[in-house]
Design a protein around this motif. Structure first.
Motif, short mmCIF file in Angstrom:
data_model
loop_
_atom_site.label_atom_id
_atom_site.label_comp_id
_atom_site.label_asym_id
_atom_site.label_seq_id
_atom_site.Cartn_x
_atom_site.Cartn_y
_atom_site.Cartn_z
N MET A 48 0.84 -1.21 0.00
CA MET A 48 0.00 0.00 0.00
C MET A 48 0.87 1.25 0.00
O MET A 48 1.86 1.33 0.74
N GLU A 54 -2.78 6.08 6.30
CA GLU A 54 -1.96 5.81 7.50
C GLU A 54 -1.47 7.13 8.08
O GLU A 54 -0.43 7.17 8.72
N TYR A 260 -6.81 -4.44 6.37
CA TYR A 260 -6.88 -3.90 5.02
C TYR A 260 -7.01 -5.03 4.02
O TYR A 260 -6.55 -6.15 4.26
N ALA A 273 -3.32 -6.58 8.63
CA ALA A 273 -2.21 -7.30 9.22
C ALA A 273 -2.26 -7.04 10.72
O ALA A 273 -2.72 -5.99 11.16
N ARG A 316 8.17 -6.08 10.49
CA ARG A 316 8.42 -4.69 10.10
C ARG A 316 9.62 -4.17 10.89
O ARG A 316 9.72 -4.43 12.09
N ARG A 342 6.13 0.67 8.88
CA ARG A 342 4.95 0.25 8.12
C ARG A 342 4.96 0.78 6.68
O ARG A 342 4.03 0.54 5.93
N1 GLY Z 1 1.68 -0.79 5.96
C1 GLY Z 1 0.90 -1.86 6.39
C2 GLY Z 1 1.44 -2.65 7.48
O1 GLY Z 1 2.52 -2.41 7.96
O2 GLY Z 1 0.75 -3.55 7.92
#
Ligand code: GLY
Length: 378
Positions: A48, A54, A260, A273, A316, A342
């Motif tokens: 995304m 976000e 999402y 997630a 992440r 993210r």
């Molecule tokens: N940018 C989406 C996530 O980190 O889940």
């Protein structure tokens, strides 16, 4: 200086992107990747490109960086697709943040007002208007924020394209090659200790995602403050009647997990997630899968019928303040490009262009000054 030798630690989208930009200028670039290139967070991501959805209302500098990177995407896609001779699945259908029933409307309105206060390009829709854009949405969707300019790219295709373009430009890639230590002499980086011995170099770029703080040789005080933040994900196979076009997101506080749904051009529907502080644990859990399925099903009930293609968890690279760590460090010629948390896929173009420019010219541009390591050293 064109013939600098550069070693990049980490072959994710960040390392490959920087390496590609440098290799194209004739620089001598080598990437050491602990596993397979681009198979960690870069592969796990949903792709995304969502600075608005976000939006970090308390972090305006990060929002600015993300918006600048999004604005670079058309140029990035054109350049990468030309060099790699393949599509990377860049799609511009936008994003809908949906609210279910009256409970969510107040919270959604609050988010909308915060986004408007920041001057973001967002539009308020009632449930009927949202379903006109995305007929698969639940009748329970009472309102939505349309983030028209929040796009997506197929991150796995981008990994493949970057690896190809990097190597075609002359970049060297060593996979399954963990770096044991960065060698620093008298405050200047001089090389890295690989599994096959010492490799000397002019510049080292640390782009090892959530493993960045584990490389030895860097003084404790300037270790990048990066940790893994687990995200469980799954992919479904879309079928006729549930062919979603926009990215759909549920509200952050509806359940522990905001969900999402990201439709890919090949018919996959990515659902993510969770966000979990579990160290390097990448096991899937019943709770994690349940949260994803509940959120997805509430927003788009038709997912109930869809086959599950894949499940996975990624890590992440979260920094202490959620923003990336970019640029120079107190060690001469040691550059950081890590902690993208993210937004690694979104921030890849700006990181690659800016870090390559820094290495080639020695100049740090205004854009990345707020994201240097020194913000944690003050
Ligand atoms: N940018 C989406 C996530 O980190 O889940």
């Amino acid at each position: 200086m064109k013939n600098k030798s550069i070693i990049i630690i980490g072959g994710g989208v960040i390392g490959l992107g920087i390496g590609w930009q440098l290799a194209k200028t004739g620089a001598s670039v080598t990437i050491y990747e602990r596993d397979r290139a681009g198979r960690a967070a870069s592969w796990a991501a949903a792709g995304m490109l969502a600075p608005l959805a976000e939006a970090h209302t308390e972090e305006p500098e990060l929002l600015e960086l993300e918006s600048e990177s999004l604005a670079l995407y058309p140029q990035w896609v054109q350049e990468l697709e030309a060099d790699a001779e393949m599509s990377i699945g860049y799609r511009v259908e936008g994003t809908l943040i949906v609210g279910l029933e009256a409970d969510d409307t107040d919270q959604l309105r609050h988010l909308y007002e915060a986004q408007q206060h920041l001057g973001l390009d967002v539009h308020w829709l009632n449930g009927r208007e949202a379903r006109e854009i995305e007929p698969a949405l639940s009748p329970r969707v009472t309102a939505a924020i349309h983030c028209v300019t929040d796009y997506q790219v197929d991150n796995r295709l981008m990994v493949k394209a970057l690896q190809y373009a990097y190597q075609a430009s002359g970049g060297i890639l060593h996979e399954n090659s963990a770096i044991e230590k960065i060698v620093i002499e008298n405050g200047v980086v001089s090389g890295v200790q690989t599994q096959d011995g010492l490799r000397e170099t002019d510049v080292v770029v640390l782009a090892a995602g959530c493993w960045s703080a584990q490389i030895k040789g860097v003084p404790d005080a300037i270790q990048p403050p990066v940790r893994p933040v687990k995200g469980q994900m799954m992919a479904l196979q879309m079928e006729e009647g549930i062919a979603i076009k926009t990215v759909i997101r549920t509200l952050r506080a509806r359940y522990p997990t905001s969900v999402y749904l990201v439709p890919r051009s090949d018919g996959r529907l990515i659902i993510g997630a969770t966000s979990e502080e579990m160290g390097f644990d990448t096991r899937l859990t019943v709770g994690g899968m349940f949260e994803l399925l509940r959120g997805a099903w509430e927003a788009v009930p038709g997912v109930y019928e869809l086959p599950i293609l894949e499940t996975w968890a990624g890590l992440r690279p979260g920094s202490r303040d959620n923003a990336p760590i970019l640029g120079k460090t107190p060690v001469k010629n040691l550059i950081y490009a890590t902690g993208h948390y993210r937004n690694g896929i979104l921030l890849t173009p700006i990181t690659a262009y800016e870090i390559a420019k820094l290495i080639l010219t020695g100049e740090t541009s205004e854009t990345i000054i707020p994201f240097q390591l020194d913000r944690f050293l003050k």
